[in-house]
Design an enzyme around this catalytic site. Sequence first.
Site, short mmCIF file in Angstrom:
data_model
loop_
_atom_site.label_atom_id
_atom_site.label_comp_id
_atom_site.label_asym_id
_atom_site.label_seq_id
_atom_site.Cartn_x
_atom_site.Cartn_y
_atom_site.Cartn_z
N GLY A 1 -4.56 -5.70 2.85
CA GLY A 1 -4.63 -5.49 1.41
C GLY A 1 -3.45 -4.67 0.95
O GLY A 1 -2.34 -4.81 1.46
N CYS A 2 -3.67 -3.79 -0.01
CA CYS A 2 -2.60 -2.96 -0.57
C CYS A 2 -1.82 -2.24 0.52
O CYS A 2 -2.38 -1.45 1.29
CB CYS A 2 -3.21 -1.94 -1.53
SG CYS A 2 -2.06 -0.66 -2.06
#
Length: 222
Positions: free
Chosen positions: A41-42
């Site tokens: 993810g991020c």
Amino acid sequence: MNPHLREIKAAALAMLIIVGLCVNSSRAHAAETETLVVAGGCFWCVESDFEQVKGVIAAESGFTGGTVENPSYKQVTAGGTGHFEAVQITFDPAQVSRAQLLHLFLRSVDPTDAGGQFCDRGDSYRTAIFVTDPAQKQIAQSAITKAQAALGQDIVTPILDAQTFYPAEAYHQDYHKSSEIVLTRFGPRTKAKAYKLYRDACGRDARVQELWGKDAPFTSGS
């Protein structure tokens, strides 16, 4: 032989020995480090998490797994490049093993989610582990098998062949600890504060804690 010339030769020989020792030391140090590339993810969050781990020398945000050379953040998040937001972790295997890092990684994400991570949706935010050879693949598969048994749910995080890792723009590196001021929906904030606000709002730690409980390595509740 002229005494002065003898002194010059001796000094030159000593300098060559010193240079040789430095080169050998540098090579030895380089040989002692390894890299692991993961997508969770991020990339700000993954970078922040793994910089805390003893034995990790560096964590760099970037992109990998796609078809576009040297993509920009805007290109990747817009979709269509095939890239993941990823982090390249450089570590000292004498202090922390690849298996240990993967154990931590799988418990710092939601590996049951195939559509992104937390509030970030889309292909670029999917999880993945990248490997360069059969030995690394075996380690990754073992980590997934153990995590799946511990979680009691199917893990969808794929093991993929490593491709070129492209570092993200300088703006994204060490975002979580930067004192640079940026404009957010909450008003002007340091990047470090903006990162904390984003992470809380995105629900990352809450979901990881819900999944992994006391085994979640980077949440405040672990």
